[in-house]
Design an enzyme around this catalytic site. Sequence first.
Site, PDB file in Angstrom:
ATOM      1  N   GLU A 153      -0.309  35.907   2.302  1.00  0.00           N
ATOM      2  CA  GLU A 153      -1.075  34.840   2.942  1.00  0.00           C
ATOM      3  C   GLU A 153      -0.390  34.262   4.192  1.00  0.00           C
ATOM      4  O   GLU A 153       0.001  33.104   4.230  1.00  0.00           O
ATOM      5  CB  GLU A 153      -1.418  33.749   1.936  1.00  0.00           C
ATOM      6  CG  GLU A 153      -2.338  34.258   0.843  1.00  0.00           C
ATOM      7  CD  GLU A 153      -2.946  33.177  -0.021  1.00  0.00           C
ATOM      8  OE1 GLU A 153      -2.570  31.995   0.094  1.00  0.00           O
ATOM      9  OE2 GLU A 153      -3.825  33.535  -0.824  1.00  0.00           O
ATOM     10  N   GLU A 169      -5.281  40.119  -4.530  1.00  0.00           N
ATOM     11  CA  GLU A 169      -5.098  38.830  -5.185  1.00  0.00           C
ATOM     12  C   GLU A 169      -6.454  38.180  -5.394  1.00  0.00           C
ATOM     13  O   GLU A 169      -7.293  38.176  -4.490  1.00  0.00           O
ATOM     14  CB  GLU A 169      -4.215  37.917  -4.318  1.00  0.00           C
ATOM     15  CG  GLU A 169      -3.818  36.632  -4.995  1.00  0.00           C
ATOM     16  CD  GLU A 169      -2.904  35.797  -4.125  1.00  0.00           C
ATOM     17  OE1 GLU A 169      -3.128  34.577  -4.051  1.00  0.00           O
ATOM     18  OE2 GLU A 169      -1.962  36.349  -3.519  1.00  0.00           O
TER      19      GLU A 169
END
Length: 188
Positions: free
Chosen positions: A78, A182
């Site tokens: 991220e 994810e």
Amino acid sequence: IPLLRRALAMSKRPLSLFASPWTAPAWMRSNGDVRGKGTLKGKAGDKYHKTWANYFIKFLDEYAKRNVTFWAVTAQNEPLAGLFTPPQAPTIAFTAAQQRDFIAQDLGPALARSPHRTQLLMLDDQRIHLPHWAKVVLGNATAARYVAGLAVHWYLDAIVPPGCSLEATHKLFPDHFLLYTEACTGFF
């Protein structure tokens, strides 16, 4: 490692493991802390970026010594969350251009020189960033040759339809796979 060994032993087929970093050590980060908003100090090609790339290789080396190998690593978990993270979250912020340059100048060459056959995944963030992120990174021939695929999170799927993110990216870069890395249920 003991849990990975147990999982590998119990599996009827080989497991493909991938690793995704959260943060570099504090001394390498712009805010001097492993938590909160921060980037790697300097810019791609410098001692901080080369050292961070070598951390990846050292990680792979240490696991390999224990007979655990990784199919892939991502350049950063991220990377855009690092711009918006709560103060206690460990993360590094990267823009698409910064990730491209890190891959092209540091991480890609380090992996290629290493004895590991570990593949490199880019993005590892929300698909809302596609296809822009892919255009920036994979639009660079040097970075693209090191990248096997795009790691994608699915938390914001309701906001961005698959056609304008995943399908559009696949059409632009059909030689690079897309992999959800994810997700969880109950988020939105």
